[in-house]
Design an enzyme around this catalytic site. Structure first.
Site, short mmCIF file in Angstrom:
data_model
loop_
_atom_site.label_atom_id
_atom_site.label_comp_id
_atom_site.label_asym_id
_atom_site.label_seq_id
_atom_site.Cartn_x
_atom_site.Cartn_y
_atom_site.Cartn_z
N SER A 1 -22.25 68.80 58.59
CA SER A 1 -22.09 67.94 59.76
C SER A 1 -21.09 68.44 60.79
O SER A 1 -20.91 67.80 61.83
CB SER A 1 -21.70 66.52 59.32
OG SER A 1 -22.78 65.90 58.69
N SER B 1 -23.76 64.36 61.52
CA SER B 1 -23.02 63.11 61.67
C SER B 1 -21.85 63.25 62.63
O SER B 1 -21.39 62.26 63.19
CB SER B 1 -22.55 62.60 60.31
OG SER B 1 -21.51 63.38 59.79
N LYS C 1 -13.28 62.20 65.20
CA LYS C 1 -14.46 61.47 64.72
C LYS C 1 -14.05 60.09 64.23
O LYS C 1 -13.03 59.94 63.56
CB LYS C 1 -15.12 62.27 63.60
CG LYS C 1 -16.46 61.75 63.12
CD LYS C 1 -17.07 62.74 62.14
CE LYS C 1 -18.40 62.28 61.59
NZ LYS C 1 -19.00 63.28 60.68
#
Length: 459
Positions: free
Chosen positions: A171, A147, A69
């Protein structure tokens, strides 16, 4: 993949090249990647191939590609936090988790797209990202959720075997459920966050999204461990995670608590799939009984903690006015409201939080794991931010919020599809530091089902 690489039936270089090609051809259609790290990937893959040929095998992730990420620092590439004002932000060091993966010989093929600031200043729609909305591989009109949106798309579409996500309040679990993959949020403090963007220091966690619970266990065994740079890191001796663990001596049936009072409203198809999944575990010998979350302001405590800590985390962005450059109108203004909270407000929330944590911990006197739907619905259609506040009733007992507030491990795996062929997930939660239990429970379920072997219609 790891075993085939170790036995030299599969070349790490060819594997990396194949995934990079998929990333280039399919990734843009899903807005899955923020950046492909092709040069680094091929350098790491060539090094892995040489070491393995020389008999120096580092472990289960040696030569295996992954994505991270885009809130985790990697030198030489942007780390944008998904936010337009930080599109050119770079760091000259590796996050601790990247150092651990480098030592394991893993191959980084890209930075996964994400919601701006991981939703730290709030957002109202899936398009709140520098790279645009992450599209669900099962239906590209739908969002991937949460997210860690790009990480979910990448694993689901087979653009990498696994990916790292972050979870402050669901998330990892949300994109895991909506994208039909397996994903784990470890116990708080198990995995170092040093070098990763902070939203809420007392709630942030990093964890894997992969095909199976077993894969999540393998990854966690590599990335877990004490880190003196992270002041919330568990002490040496508690932070480490060994997988697989020796078989349990106890022959007691797995005690599962089916949570009956967590979501405001659950889609009937989701509820049916979760009930069917629990029947599979009952046939495997588990004892399933109904359980209830005790009363308490869990969601309020979680959201207030995030709002107040995020106001500190993003203080520079707020005070400089650069948050006006965010995509989502909520994120543009929310920080200013959050800065109006007082120290007394924060301390009162943390007093309540301690009480709530004790309530949840006590449930595990009677259950090994608690279970609920991964999300109350299947993936939703992508839409623009609403012109007016359209928020519905607060989800006071959303299980991902409760488990994240309390720092306990949770793992979601696919358990079916709705009539529109959108994935459904079931999540397992266990007592803090009992990360093995959620992996074991989910793995037992996946031994009897093949939902995790299903693939979305992308090529």
């Amino acid at each position: 993949l790891g075993e085939r690489i170790r036995s030299r039936k599969l070349s790490p270089v060819e594997l990396a090249e194949g995934y990079l090609e998929r990333g280039q051809s399919i990734g843009p259609r899903l807005n899955a990647f923020a950046t492909l790290t092709g040069d680094l990937a091929l350098k790491q893959a060539r090094a892995a191939e040489k070491e393995i040929a020389a008999g120096r095998h580092r472990g289960p992730l040696h030569g295996v590609p992954y994505a991270v990420k885009d809130l985790v620092a990697v030198p030489g590439y942007p780390t944008t936090w998904g936010a337009p004002p930080l599109a050119h932000q770079t760091f000259d060091y590796n996050a601790t988790i990247i150092e651990r993966l480098n030592q394991a010989g893993a191959v980084l093929i890209g930075k996964a797209a994400m919601i701006e600031l991981a939703g730290g200043l709030g957002y109202s729609a899936g398009n709140a990202s520098l790279t645009g909305p992450a599209r669900n591989p099962w239906n590209t009109d739908c969002w991937t959720c949460g997210s860690s949106s790009g990480s979910g798309a990448i694993v689901s579409a087979g653009l990498a075997p696994w990916a790292l996500g972050s979870d402050t309040r669901g998330s990892i679990l949300c994109p895991t459920s909506w994208c039909g993959v397996s994903g784990m949020r470890p116990s708080f403090g198990r995995v170092s966050r040093w070098g990763a963007m902070a939203i809420a220091w007392t709630m942030d966690k990093l964890g894997p999204l992969a095909r199976t619970a077993d894969d999540c266990g393998l990854v966690l065994s590599v990335i877990a461990g004490h880190d003196p740079k992270d002041f919330d890191s568990l002490p040496a001796g508690k932070a480490e995670f060994h997988y697989p663990r020796p078989a349990r001596a106890s022959k007691r049936p797995l005690r599962i608590g089916r949570l009956t009072n967590v979501w405001n409203e659950t889609d009937p198809e989701v509820e049916g799939a979760v009930d069917a999944a629990l029947k599979v575990l009952e046939m495997d010998g588990a004892k399933v009984t109904d359980a209830e979350i005790p009363d308490g302001p869990y969601e309020e405590a979680a959201e207030l903690t995030i709002l107040m800590e995020a106001a500190s985390s993003f203080q520079d962005l707020i005070l400089s006015g650069r948050c006006a450059g965010l995509v989502d109108p909520v994120g543009q203004i929310n920080g200013y409201a959050s800065m109006e909270f007082t120290a007394a407000d924060y301390l009162q929330v943390q007093r309540v939080r301690t009480f709530l944590q004790k309530q949840i911990d006590k449930l595990f006197d009677d259950y090994d794991v608690l279970c609920a739907a991964g999300e109350s619905s299947v993936a939703e259609k992508l839409s623009a931010p609403p012109e007016e506040d359209s928020a519905g009733p607060i989800e006071r007992r959303a299980p991902d919020g409760i488990s994240s507030l309390c720092g306990i491990p949770a793992l979601s795996v696919p358990c079916g599809f709705n009539k529109g062929r959108l994935p459904i997930g079931i999540q397992f939660m266990a007592r803090a530091l009992n990360d093995h239990m959620v992996i074991e429970s989910a793995h037992r379920y996946q031994q009897h089902t093949d939902w995790h072997r299903q693939r979305p219609p992308v090529s």
